[in-house]
Design a protein around this motif. Structure first.
Motif, short mmCIF file in Angstrom:
data_model
loop_
_atom_site.label_atom_id
_atom_site.label_comp_id
_atom_site.label_asym_id
_atom_site.label_seq_id
_atom_site.Cartn_x
_atom_site.Cartn_y
_atom_site.Cartn_z
N GLY A 105 -3.90 2.91 4.73
CA GLY A 105 -3.19 1.80 4.10
C GLY A 105 -4.10 0.60 3.90
N SER B 76 0.83 -1.22 0.00
CA SER B 76 0.00 0.00 0.00
C SER B 76 0.85 1.26 0.00
CB SER B 76 -0.92 0.00 1.22
OG SER B 76 -1.68 -1.18 1.28
N HIS B 77 1.97 1.20 0.70
CA HIS B 77 2.82 2.39 0.82
C HIS B 77 3.41 2.82 -0.53
CE1 HIS B 77 5.49 -1.05 1.05
NE2 HIS B 77 6.46 -0.28 0.65
#
Lengths: 91, 112
Positions: free
Chosen positions: A39, A26-27
């Motif tokens: 996230g 997600s980052h």
């Protein structure tokens, strides 16, 4: 439960994998459509299971998508899949 | 026209259709962009449909294909796959073969 752990648990239950790695990416997607500040939106799955032997790529993905249908309909925005049967390499 | 009928017409009326986020010129998602790059590399003419322009289309194609994510590639009316599958097939030379088998012109750098 963290989504990552939930995905791991569901895939383990469904496919009894020889190996399984669920990566939260997600980052890497900060600011991109579908990303949330909290996230838990983008995942990559590496799975090796005998369940995939003799199955086409489409079938393997469909099996995994079906197992994670609730997550995909909810907060999980992207799921990259690397699915192999034992001995195929990759995964 | 119902969205399902619209999708069906597009899929059956075009040799290669890519349901994507953004356009082939301006992909708005890395996964869609990867498939665009592969199709451009192969030199296969295709039609890109931007699901970000219509929620109906975005949800409709997921239901039509029974596939939860975008992008989605259709060749000659047949669903081929999403980004991972397209990339794996391309790397294995299978995507080129699928196109050739279906009578679509593919640029082949090895023999060009």
């Amino acid at each position: 439960m963290r989504t990552q752990d939930l995905i791991t648990e569901k895939l383990t239950k469904a496919f009894a994998p020889e190996s399984l790695r669920v990566v939260d990416e997600s980052h890497l997607h900060t600011g991109h459509a579908g990303h949330r500040p909290s996230g838990e939106t983008h995942y990559r799955v590496y799975i090796v299971s005998d369940s995939f032997r003799g199955k086409s790529r489409l079938d393997r993905h469909r099996m995994i998508n079906a197992t994670l249908s609730r997550e995909l309909a909810g907060g999980v925005h992207a799921l990259a899949i690397h699915a192999a049967a034992p001995g195929e390499g990759g995964g | 026209m119902a969205i399902e009928q619209f999708i069906d017409n597009e899929v059956k009326g075009n040799d290669v259709v890519l349901f994507m986020k953004g356009t082939p010129q301006f992909p708005q998602c890395g996964f869609s962009g990867q498939v665009v790059q592969i199709l451009d590399y192969l030199g296969v003419p295709y039609k890109g449909l931007n699901v970000l322009e219509s929620d109906d289309l975005r949800e409709g194609i997921k239901a039509y294909s029974q596939w939860p994510t975008i992008p989605q590639l259709y060749v000659k009316g047949e669903f081929v796959g999403g980004c991972d599958i397209i990339r794996e097939m391309f790397q294995a030379g299978e995507l080129q073969q699928v196109m050739k088998d279906k009578g679509l012109p593919v640029r082949d750098p090895a023999t060009a």
